[in-house]
Design an enzyme around this catalytic site. Structure first.
Site, PDB file in Angstrom:
ATOM      1  CB  SER A   7      -0.792   0.121   1.758  1.00 54.78           C
ATOM      2  OG  SER A   7      -0.164  -0.065   2.256  1.00 54.78           O
ATOM      3  CD  GLU A   9       1.192   7.509   5.041  1.00 54.86           C
ATOM      4  OE1 GLU A   9       0.890   6.669   6.145  1.00 54.86           O
ATOM      5  OE2 GLU A   9       1.925   8.548   5.982  1.00 54.86           O
ATOM      6  CG  ASP A 100       2.749  14.413  16.060  1.00 55.69           C
ATOM      7  OD1 ASP A 100       3.107  13.296  16.280  1.00 55.69           O
ATOM      8  OD2 ASP A 100       3.465  14.662  14.729  1.00 55.69           O
ATOM      9  CG  PHE A 207      10.818  13.129   8.328  1.00 54.17           C
ATOM     10  CD1 PHE A 207      10.455  14.440   7.741  1.00 54.17           C
ATOM     11  CD2 PHE A 207      10.740  11.966   6.696  1.00 54.17           C
ATOM     12  CE1 PHE A 207       9.652  15.386   7.141  1.00 54.17           C
ATOM     13  CE2 PHE A 207       9.946  12.772   5.688  1.00 54.17           C
ATOM     14  CZ  PHE A 207       9.945  14.026   5.577  1.00 54.17           C
ATOM     15  CG  HIS A 257       1.524   1.974   4.434  1.00 54.01           C
ATOM     16  ND1 HIS A 257       0.456   2.050   4.184  1.00 54.01           N
ATOM     17  CD2 HIS A 257       2.229   3.015   5.207  1.00 54.01           C
ATOM     18  CE1 HIS A 257       0.463   3.125   3.769  1.00 54.01           C
ATOM     19  NE2 HIS A 257       1.101   4.000   4.594  1.00 54.01           N
TER      20      HIS A 257
HETATM   21  P1  FAD Z   1      -1.999   7.386  20.482  1.00 56.67           P
HETATM   22  O1  FAD Z   1      -2.315   5.644  20.617  1.00 56.67           O
HETATM   23  O2  FAD Z   1      -3.187   8.060  20.724  1.00 56.67           O
HETATM   24  O3  FAD Z   1      -0.649   6.917  21.225  1.00 56.67           O
HETATM   25  C1  FAD Z   1       0.020   8.673  21.294  1.00 56.67           C
HETATM   26  C2  FAD Z   1       0.593   8.305  22.564  1.00 56.67           C
HETATM   27  O4  FAD Z   1      -0.057   8.237  24.181  1.00 56.67           O
HETATM   28  C3  FAD Z   1       1.524   7.408  23.224  1.00 56.67           C
HETATM   29  O5  FAD Z   1       3.168   7.855  23.451  1.00 56.67           O
HETATM   30  C4  FAD Z   1       1.176   6.277  23.874  1.00 56.67           C
HETATM   31  O6  FAD Z   1       1.664   5.306  24.133  1.00 56.67           O
HETATM   32  C5  FAD Z   1       0.229   7.156  24.743  1.00 56.67           C
HETATM   33  N1  FAD Z   1      -1.281   6.810  25.033  1.00 56.67           N
HETATM   34  C6  FAD Z   1      -2.161   6.520  24.674  1.00 56.67           C
HETATM   35  N2  FAD Z   1      -3.161   6.141  24.974  1.00 56.67           N
HETATM   36  C7  FAD Z   1      -2.721   6.416  26.282  1.00 56.67           C
HETATM   37  C8  FAD Z   1      -3.308   5.919  27.249  1.00 56.67           C
HETATM   38  N3  FAD Z   1      -4.453   6.242  28.108  1.00 56.67           N
HETATM   39  N4  FAD Z   1      -2.922   6.843  29.034  1.00 56.67           N
HETATM   40  C9  FAD Z   1      -1.110   7.020  28.940  1.00 56.67           C
HETATM   41  N5  FAD Z   1      -0.777   7.332  27.853  1.00 56.67           N
HETATM   42  C10 FAD Z   1      -1.431   6.885  26.607  1.00 56.67           C
HETATM   43  N6  FAD Z   1       0.364  12.281  11.757  1.00 56.67           N
HETATM   44  C11 FAD Z   1      -1.108  13.184  11.417  1.00 56.67           C
HETATM   45  O7  FAD Z   1      -0.831  14.586  11.938  1.00 56.67           O
HETATM   46  N7  FAD Z   1      -1.564  12.662  10.439  1.00 56.67           N
HETATM   47  C12 FAD Z   1      -1.752  11.587   9.328  1.00 56.67           C
HETATM   48  O8  FAD Z   1      -2.074  11.895   8.541  1.00 56.67           O
HETATM   49  C13 FAD Z   1      -0.633  10.729  10.365  1.00 56.67           C
HETATM   50  N8  FAD Z   1      -0.010   9.781   9.881  1.00 56.67           N
HETATM   51  C14 FAD Z   1       0.240   8.131  10.270  1.00 56.67           C
HETATM   52  C15 FAD Z   1       0.579   7.500  10.050  1.00 56.67           C
HETATM   53  C16 FAD Z   1       1.104   6.217  10.323  1.00 56.67           C
HETATM   54  C17 FAD Z   1       1.346   5.091   9.400  1.00 56.67           C
HETATM   55  C18 FAD Z   1       1.927   6.423  11.274  1.00 56.67           C
HETATM   56  C19 FAD Z   1       3.007   5.818  12.251  1.00 56.67           C
HETATM   57  C20 FAD Z   1       2.157   7.826  12.328  1.00 56.67           C
HETATM   58  C21 FAD Z   1       1.140   8.789  11.280  1.00 56.67           C
HETATM   59  N9  FAD Z   1       0.527  10.268  11.972  1.00 56.67           N
HETATM   60  C22 FAD Z   1       0.307  11.002  11.142  1.00 56.67           C
HETATM   61  C23 FAD Z   1       1.799  10.511  12.982  1.00 56.67           C
HETATM   62  C24 FAD Z   1       1.006   9.980  14.700  1.00 56.67           C
HETATM   63  O9  FAD Z   1      -0.422  10.886  14.173  1.00 56.67           O
HETATM   64  C25 FAD Z   1       2.139  10.135  15.514  1.00 56.67           C
HETATM   65  O10 FAD Z   1       2.767   9.959  15.340  1.00 56.67           O
HETATM   66  C26 FAD Z   1       1.258  11.060  16.870  1.00 56.67           C
HETATM   67  O11 FAD Z   1       2.072  11.072  17.765  1.00 56.67           O
HETATM   68  C27 FAD Z   1      -0.012   9.780  17.928  1.00 56.67           C
HETATM   69  O12 FAD Z   1      -1.217   9.389  17.097  1.00 56.67           O
HETATM   70  P2  FAD Z   1      -1.214   7.800  17.770  1.00 56.67           P
HETATM   71  O13 FAD Z   1      -2.107   7.856  16.940  1.00 56.67           O
HETATM   72  O14 FAD Z   1      -0.145   6.516  17.632  1.00 56.67           O
HETATM   73  O15 FAD Z   1      -1.410   7.950  19.332  1.00 56.67           O
END
Ligand code: FAD
Length: 277
Positions: A7, A9, A100, A207, A257
């Site tokens: 896939s 991105e 982020d 990055f 991916h």
């Molecule tokens: P989460 O899964 O919510 O985790 C974030 C942090 O919080 C982690 O350190 C986790 O351990 C911690 N955490 C989660 N739940 C809890 C809890 N209950 N208590 C305490 N700590 C907790 N960013 C963008 O802005 N746009 C995009 O399109 C984008 N695409 C991405 C695609 C991929 C494949 C990846 C890997 C990343 C992408 N990102 C994107 C980056 C991503 O948004 C960041 O890495 C962000 O900081 C974390 O997102 P997440 O969904 O992993 O967050």
């Protein structure tokens, strides 16, 4: 040999020229029959319309398109509106993220974590969407501990995620260790490695420092040695990433991916290399 499942991105371009270049890149990458093309979403909804436009263009060309959707700084109403719009357009797959945290942000909207967004999507749209979430073989920079980060991935699966895509990495061992830990924890969904081609050492270092992906010392030193010789650097990068992909597929990664940065040439070469093995 047939190419492995893949896939790709993209980010949503800002200009008509960027859209046209992305169309060309997509046409070239379509030869590898990708499972889907995904389109990133700027933190706080900054690319909302461009993500939607790009996704619909991809879908109109007959490909499966997967918008990324992030929840940080968003209200439930905004997310719901977006979900219903995608559902109405026949979009079936979402890459679901927290996003982020913008610098200086204090109040982060109605959601704190991606697991809450996954739960919200399931509660409001049932099984309509295939939900992808993010995973971190070298662990997320904000994670309290590696175990807490693994538990977070489990929480996202338990909330309804179907599969995960990883942050990029250059240590295959980090991925295999991570997958093994996930299996111990009962994380049964596929964990697809995210692959970042090497285009430019300065950009890659920037990055990597933000997202916490390690550039191994041997790789960093070799890349730095090329200096301004971009042709040789890219050729070396293609060899390194092709080898990484071959190892991942040989040892059981379900698919690959690619973070394309909207470019097709380097990735096409990598997939051709893997397919020739
Ligand atoms: P989460 O899964 O919510 O985790 C974030 C942090 O919080 C982690 O350190 C986790 O351990 C911690 N955490 C989660 N739940 C809890 C809890 N209950 N208590 C305490 N700590 C907790 N960013 C963008 O802005 N746009 C995009 O399109 C984008 N695409 C991405 C695609 C991929 C494949 C990846 C890997 C990343 C992408 N990102 C994107 C980056 C991503 O948004 C960041 O890495 C962000 O900081 C974390 O997102 P997440 O969904 O992993 O967050």
């Amino acid at each position: 040999m047939k190419n492995p499942p893949v896939s790709f991105e993209f980010f949503p371009p800002k200009t008509a020229d960027g859209m046209s270049k992305l169309h060309d890149a997509r046409t070239q990458l379509a030869q590898f029959s990708p499972e889907f093309f995904s389109v990133t979403f700027g933190a706080g909804g900054s690319t909302r319309d461009r993500t939607m436009d790009t996704v619909l263009e991809i879908q109109n060309e007959g490909h499966q398109a997967a918008p990324h959707i992030s929840c940080i700084s968003s209200s439930k109403e905004e997310i719901l509106e977006l979900l219903y719009a995608y559902k109405a357009q026949g979009i079936k797959r979402l890459v679901t993220l927290r996003g982020d945290i913008p610098s200086g942000e204090v109040s982060a909207g109605d959601f704190r974590y991606a697991s809450e967004l996954v739960e919200f999507i399931r509660a409001n749209t049932g099984d309509h969407f295939h939900i992808e979430v993010a995973a971190y073989p070298e662990f997320h920079p904000e994670a309290r501990t590696p175990s807490a980060d693994l538990q977070n991935l489990k929480r996202k699966m338990d909330a309804g995620a179907n599969s995960a895509i990883t942050q990029y990495f250059y240590n295959a061992d980090a991925y295999f260790q991570f997958v093994m830990q996930c299996e111990y924890l009962g994380i049964t969904m596929p964990i697809v490695p995210g692959i970042m081609p090497i285009y430019n050492i300065t950009q890659l270092a920037r990055f990597s420092s933000v997202c916490g992906a390690e550039i191994p010392r041997w790789l960093k030193l070799r890349l730095e040695e090329y200096g301004d010789d971009m042709v040789s650097l890219r050729a070396f990068g293609i060899d390194v990433v092709s080898e990484l992909c071959e190892t991942l597929i040989a040892w059981g990664a379900p698919s690959l991916h690619f973070y394309t940065l909207n470019q097709a040439g380097t990735i096409s070469q990598i997939i051709q290399n893997i397919s020739q093995e």
